[in-house]
Every structure is written in C-alpha cells, then in structure tokens.
Enzyme design. Sequence first.
Site, mmCIF file in Angstrom:
data_model
loop_
_atom_site.group_PDB
_atom_site.id
_atom_site.type_symbol
_atom_site.label_atom_id
_atom_site.label_comp_id
_atom_site.label_asym_id
_atom_site.label_seq_id
_atom_site.Cartn_x
_atom_site.Cartn_y
_atom_site.Cartn_z
ATOM 1 N N ASP A 111 8.278 25.665 -40.785
ATOM 2 C CA ASP A 111 7.602 25.914 -39.509
ATOM 3 C C ASP A 111 6.961 27.291 -39.318
ATOM 4 O O ASP A 111 6.154 27.460 -38.425
ATOM 5 C CB ASP A 111 8.573 25.631 -38.353
ATOM 6 C CG ASP A 111 7.842 25.058 -37.136
ATOM 7 O OD1 ASP A 111 6.699 24.591 -37.295
ATOM 8 O OD2 ASP A 111 8.410 25.093 -36.034
ATOM 9 N N HIS A 380 10.966 32.119 -35.833
ATOM 10 C CA HIS A 380 9.503 31.980 -35.848
ATOM 11 C C HIS A 380 8.922 31.692 -34.469
ATOM 12 O O HIS A 380 7.697 31.625 -34.318
ATOM 13 C CB HIS A 380 9.075 30.908 -36.865
ATOM 14 C CG HIS A 380 9.671 29.570 -36.616
ATOM 15 N ND1 HIS A 380 10.899 29.202 -37.115
ATOM 16 C CD2 HIS A 380 9.222 28.493 -35.922
ATOM 17 C CE1 HIS A 380 11.171 27.961 -36.736
ATOM 18 N NE2 HIS A 380 10.165 27.510 -36.004
#
Length: 974
Positions: A111, A380
Amino acid sequence: FFFFFQESMHAYAANVYTSVVQELMKGKQRKFIAVEQEFFRLWWDAVATDVHKQQVHQLLQEGRLEFVIGGQVMHDEAVTLIDDQILQLTEGHGFLYETFGIRPQFSWHVDPFGASATTPTVFALAGFNAHLISRIDYDLKADMQKNKKLQFVWQGSPSLSERQEIFTHVMDQYSYCTPSQLPFSNRSGFYWNGIAAFPDPPKDGVYPNMSLPVTDTNIHLYAQTMVANIKERAAWFRTSDVLWPWGCDKQFFNASVQYSNMDLLLDYINKHSDEFGVTVEYATVGDYFQAVYGRNLTWEIRDFQDFLPYSTEPFQAWTGFYTSRSTLKGIARRASSLLYAGESFFTQYVWKHPASSICKCGALRQLQSLRWAVSEVQHHDGITGTESPKVKDMYMNNLMYGMFNVKKLIASIILDINNAKKNGEVYSSVYVKDSGIPDVDQYVVVYNPLAWNITTFVTVSVSHLAMSVYDELGHSVPAQVQSSAESHSTYDLHILVEVSGLSYRKYNVKPSNGKQSAFIGRSVKYKRKDIAHADQQSQQLLPVTNDCYQILFDQNTNIMHSITERETNRTVQLTQEFLEYHVNGDVMKGPISDNYLFAPNASAVPVSKAVGLEVVSGNLITEIRQYFYSNVTSRDYIYAVYTRMYTVPEGYDGKLLCHRIEQEYSVGPLELNREAVLRTSTNLNTGQLLYTDSNGYQIQKRPFKAYVNNTVARNYYPMVQTAYIEDDTTRLMLLAERAHGVSSQGNGQVEVMLHRRLWNNLQWDLNYNLTLNDSSVVRPVIWLILGTKAVANILYRTSGLALEHRPVVMFGALSGEKPKPHGQLQQNSIHSSPVTVPPNLHLQTLSIPGWRYSSNHAEQVRSIRMGKQKEGDADFSRVLLRIRHLYEVGEDPVLSQPVTINLKSLLKGLGSVMEVEERSLTGTWDVNALKRWKWKTAQYPSKGFSNSTETLENCIVTVYPKEIRTFFIYFQGQ
C-alpha cells in the site's frame, strides 16, 4: 491510546482477529496472513482470551497463520527516515520473537505510495527472503506486466549490491484487492462479509454491500469468473504459480461468511480441475514465494533505481503527500530525534550509575511510550499526511505524550546524577519547556546525542539584553543576545556550545553586571522595496560575510543576489523567491490536488510584490530577516525567511558551523487551494538534474523527464534529508529536518514545497474527511551548503546528522546555595566522552530494548513451548548497538574506506564489555545462523543460501561502506 484507535480497534481490528482465529480452527485447509503488529498487539493484550492465545500459537506452528513484515505498521517508503523504519520493524519483531519465537521472512508492502530502494536493503538486512510491492507508476507497471518483468532480484544499495539483494515481486494491475465484478450478476463477488460498519455492528449480521453468496445454481459461473482472472494473471508471470490475493482494506471482520463461501468455491474448482486447467489452494505469502523459489529460474537484476514518484493515471501524480501536514512531519522527526537522545542517555545512566534512585522499569515504560508513538506514525497513512484530522490528532497526541515522558526521564536522570554528587549543586527543578527560562540564576543543560564532538549554537529566550553565560568551571562562554524575530517582549540568547559525543554540559545563564557580557546583535532595518518597479539601472549590493561565505543582497529588491564561497572564490548567482501553485478543487472542472495528489493547473505564481529586510549583526551571528508582502502597502507579511550565518571564535572547531547557511521559513496561513514553494535559482548549469536522498540512507539521481501530461507534478520527488544540484565544479546542497517535496523545474533551479492548503469535492475525500484544509503556519528549517563537490561530500553527511540530532536542551534552576564557580564539578558522569566514532561512521542505535527473549534460538523456542516466555521483568543487561557506515564505495577517497573498530575500547566509557553477539538488523537472528535464500541470477548462477558477514574476532569489527551492523553487547555486571 486515544479514542479513534479504540473505536477502529474494537469495532474492526478486534473483530478481525477474533473472527479469523475462530474460523481458521474450523478448517485445516484455511490460512491467513497478518501484517501490522500494532493492531495485533492491541488485540493480544486487550481482547484475546487464553483460548485465543493458545489457538494462535497452534496456528503459527501449523503455518496457517503467518506474520508478514512483522513491524508495528506497514511504513511509508517516501517520506520516512531509515532509522524510524528500522525502529518500527524492530519494535514489532521484538514482540513476535519474544511471544512466539517466530521471525517474519517475507514482506507485503502493498500500500505505500511508490517504492523506495532503501526498503529492499532494510528487509534483506532483517533476514527476509523475498519482498513484495504493488504501487508503482501505472505506465511502467503495464510495460513490466506485458513483458513478464514483474519479478526480479533487487540490489537496492550500490555499495552492498549482491550481498544484500532481495527477490522482489510487483503485484499486477489488480493490486492487492480481489476484483469484485461478476459477469453473471450486477451484485459484487468475493466480498461476502460486505463493508465494515462501526462502531456498532448490525444486530442481524447483515452488513452493507454483502456480495452474492455462492449457491448450487451459481457456483459454476463463480468458478469460471475466478479461473478466468487467474489465467489472465498467469500470462504476466514466468512461473505457473499465481498469487491471488483474497481480501482488501477492512475485510475479514466477519470471517465465517468469507471462509464458508471460499471453501465451496475452491473445492468446486479442484473437483473440476481437468475442465478448468487450474488447481487452487489457500496459501500464505511464504507458501507462494516457496513455490516460486522451488522453480529454480534465473532472474534479472534490478539496480538501485527506485519506483518514485508514483502515478495512477495521467493526471494523478501522488507527489502531494511529500509535503502534506508539514507540522505532523516536523513533530514526527523531532520525536524520533528526542527518542534517539533519550535511549543513549538512559543506557549510559543504567551502566554508569548502577546505584541509581530511578525505577528502571518505569523509565523503560517512558521510553516505550515514545517508541510506540514514533513507530505508529511511520504508517503509510501517518507521516504521509493522508489521514483525517481526527486521526492526525491521535498521532500528534501520542507523539506529544511520548516526548513529554522522555523529557521527564532525561530531566530526572540529570537531577539524580547531580544530587548523587552532594556537592551543593541541587536542581530544584529541571524545566522541560522548549524555550523560555525564568528570571533567576539558572542552568541550561545541553546533551549531544551524536557520537562525535559537536560545536554549535543553542538558542534560549531571555528577558534581558545584558546576559552572561558561564561553563561548569566558571569560565565565560561566547554568546550573543538579540531581539527576537518572533516576540517583541523577549530576546534570543545564542550560546556557543562545545559538547563531546554522548555527553552533556551545563551552562550557567544570568543577567550580567557589565563584565563578561554576551555580545549584542544590532539591528538595521531597510526600507520595504517594490520588486516589480525596482531600479534596474543602479545596482546596490549589501554584503554579509563570515569566514566561509559572502552573501550579497540586492538593495533594490531586498532579495539575495549571490553567494561567494571564499575558499575557492567561486561566486554563484543565487536568488530565492516564494511561489504558489494554484490548484483546482472541483472534480467537475478537472484534476484535483488532495492529501495524496499534486495537480497544478499552471506554472507557479510569484506571491510577493514587496520585500522588507532587517539585518541583525553581532560578533558571532548575523541574521538576515526578509519579509515578503503581497504589495508595498500591505500590513502583514505572508512569508518570512530568517537566514543565519555563523562566525566562530579562535580555539573552537567551527568547520561545520561556518559552512552552513541556516534558513528558517515562516509560511502560512495560505489561501485555499494553494501550494507554497521556495524556489532557489542559480547560474549553475545543472541540465535540470536533481539529486535527492532515499530515506536519509542513500542518494538517487533524478533527471528531469518530460511527459505528455502533468510534467510538473511527475517531476516532484521526496526529500527526506538531502537534495542537491551541481555543475562541473560546484554543488548547492539543501539539508532538511522534515520531509518535503522537491523538484528542479528549470536549469540551475531547485524548488522545495513547504506547505499546502486544499479543499475539494471528491466524494472519497469528503467521506473520509480527507481534504487538507490546513490553515497552520509552518516553520521548517533548511541548511544550505555551497562548495566544491569534494568539500560538500565531506560536509553533508555529518551536517545532515547534526541537523537531525540537534542537542537536547533542558533548563534547570538552582536553589539554595550558590555554587563556588571553580573546580566544583569534575568532568565525569555523562560529561566525559564515553563513545566517539570516526566521521564516516554513525552510532545509529545505543539502547536497552528490554526484550526478555533468549538470543539462543533453540532455547527461546523451548521456553515458549513450555509457556515460560511471559515470566520476569524487562532485561536491562542486553544493550542494542548499531553502527552505520555513512559513505558509498568510491564516493570519497578517504571517507569511503572501510573502518575497523574495537567495540571494547569504543564502549569502555560505559563499562567492561564481556560479550558481543552480532545480530540481524532487528536483533532476532544470530547473523551466523541466518541463511537467506539466494535466488539465481545471470550474475550468480548457483542457487543456495547467502551468508552475509565476517566473524567477530575479539570484538574487532570492520565496517564496510553503507553497512549497518547490529550487535547485542553485554557488560560486566556491577
């Protein structure tokens, strides 16, 4: 943990693990992978029953539950520092090894928005056998897919090359989520548990958007759909093994309906495998890589080029998040730096003051609160600034709480050491405020967390202009007082400090009675100049000089004109201006900018028509204050730059100080849908070639690329610590204390994005409150270094770390007896320099992790089988040490050489070293027992296991370029 965590944790993550563990127990064929330890640990500690725990142990043993990556989070790759990536990985790995005796060996970096070349090196050093990524440029992925090049052996580091290479798998265009379209129904497929509803799950168990269930009537059609997708993917890979990810974000909260449908489907396909031409089985990532490894193919090598920036379609360049939520990015790095200081301070205290009065377990908990906070923000959707305001506040609160704890710990250690001396110096308190000290005699305590001697300035706020500063022996210390740029009621006192590696000094600051006073900085204010109508004919230049540079300012505009590097007498024309990109917020009108994306609708526009100038000069520091106004008559400035140059007196090592031009900016509040950049334009002939660092670890070359669409945004890159431009002879370096987007949009130019404020009506952004209406003022700092390539090479690594790890400054007031100024304080305790490394090495970690695991693997596994792993207090006898070589092979004739050090003598200031064990990066493997898979490449045709390091002979270690070496150190007990 604050309420968002509890909300999302209890309603979702807790359900996932409870639900999945129960379902795995119901069918021997079922499998599952778990990635982020932060959520798993919260479940394990707060929700899991004893039965759940016993089941997890069993599932891990059977290989049906697999921990992948095993860090606290799936970290961002673009804007994080390698130190913090390693911290969060170590934090998760320590828990997994201590609790289960397992060590993850595969990655699942599906991701993060783009892939850095540092990550494969970090994962290789941690003992991984294969790495997996997904988000790379759409056009590049399409090309790799077509040519079956989605798998390769990645040599992320040019210096470590094949020694730390790793097999890497890029996911195909379907990425990590199951495709949900069914050709035979207008309902979705494969997501049978629907969409998670929190915080209250529906009473009847019917969630929104539950997929069409598998039934006797549709099972053949379902199987055909799945097989068709598998075959489409098989054509993009070289082996006949297809990784088919089943799940997506926020899935498996109701695992029974998931597994029961999947069981039917897999059984049906396998029963009719002759007809379908495929067989299917539940697998973990490890199972998949084991299958590919077993095929024994020869793989292509990819060098140290990364996959940044990342675009998902022609107008979607994910380069906005390099700057989004600049305040969070700044605090995350300050927290990381404070943690680094606190760890080494506490480690020294434990070993040098065994009879201490501080509760060690409590101290470790204080450090752990900051380890957790710094680890979690590396996510993230954390430091990237791509979270909602509510989640951003949670990160901020956790960071502030952890920082408060560690400051308290440092303060209590200083108090304890000084009280233990019983020499009349008693602190009534140690202030942990960031600045500002009361009007009494007081101390400024300065701790240098680097393992080198440093000479630098620390700044404190004072309320008088006449001040004196003395060291521990009562000698006068050079200092300068001047009016504060920020506040009209206080003054800034800049103190020149000289502190040995990992040591602290105490400075007495008091109002002076005329003798030995600090220098006073005198201010000259110049008239505000209208840039648009500046007199071009008669150029008047104002020089500002120190031993290394002369900077000229153009008095017609109050803007910088040029910098001369005095040693070579090379002059570079150099001007700086603030510009703003205007961006669109209406999806009906075209591409938008948001937390993730940067989509400028034209070139950047200069923001100010008038500039004010003030020069504050004294014997030690000259500060040039420039204020940028929208026009000549406006009342308030919109931007400011404070540029500081240092002059170091005789007898001090001023090399680094003299060579840095320090700039602090004040940016904001911005207008809506504006992105603010500082553009530095020079006459260096750079060919628009930019260099940026990769996670503070290595440098990437960034040639300017022209695209059909969105060229400006696709030429933005992350700058975590360093960026530079150069011509044949001269280099201009920028060093940063937080991440920014950076680009070279013209020859001789470098621009840094400092701030963004956005609003848009994209439904996804509105649903998750992901508009970036950030009305804050940000105050980033950048150091400029100008010089020959050779000089810049020597300076920038140490300077970058000096900016990252500026000294920790604490304030303490004296009470009662006035100390006698002379001879009172022997230079011992944490004063004497205990640890000093050469300038091309960095002491990356010195800490007491507290893990209770045995470093003998067989013993650790045995104690877990016998259920003993939970007993006992934290272990304070094991010290974690990491040493990093800062240079690449061939980068510098001297500094790129390998360095041999004796760990015993390096650490003798802490105690007598009894034993040293060399470990993998996160500490969980003995390096001699670590055998990573060696994948066949044309370069190295024989397959086998790769063994990394030399053996340790009597504590003597040779550190080669770019190596990060990890050790457990055991000292002789007191």
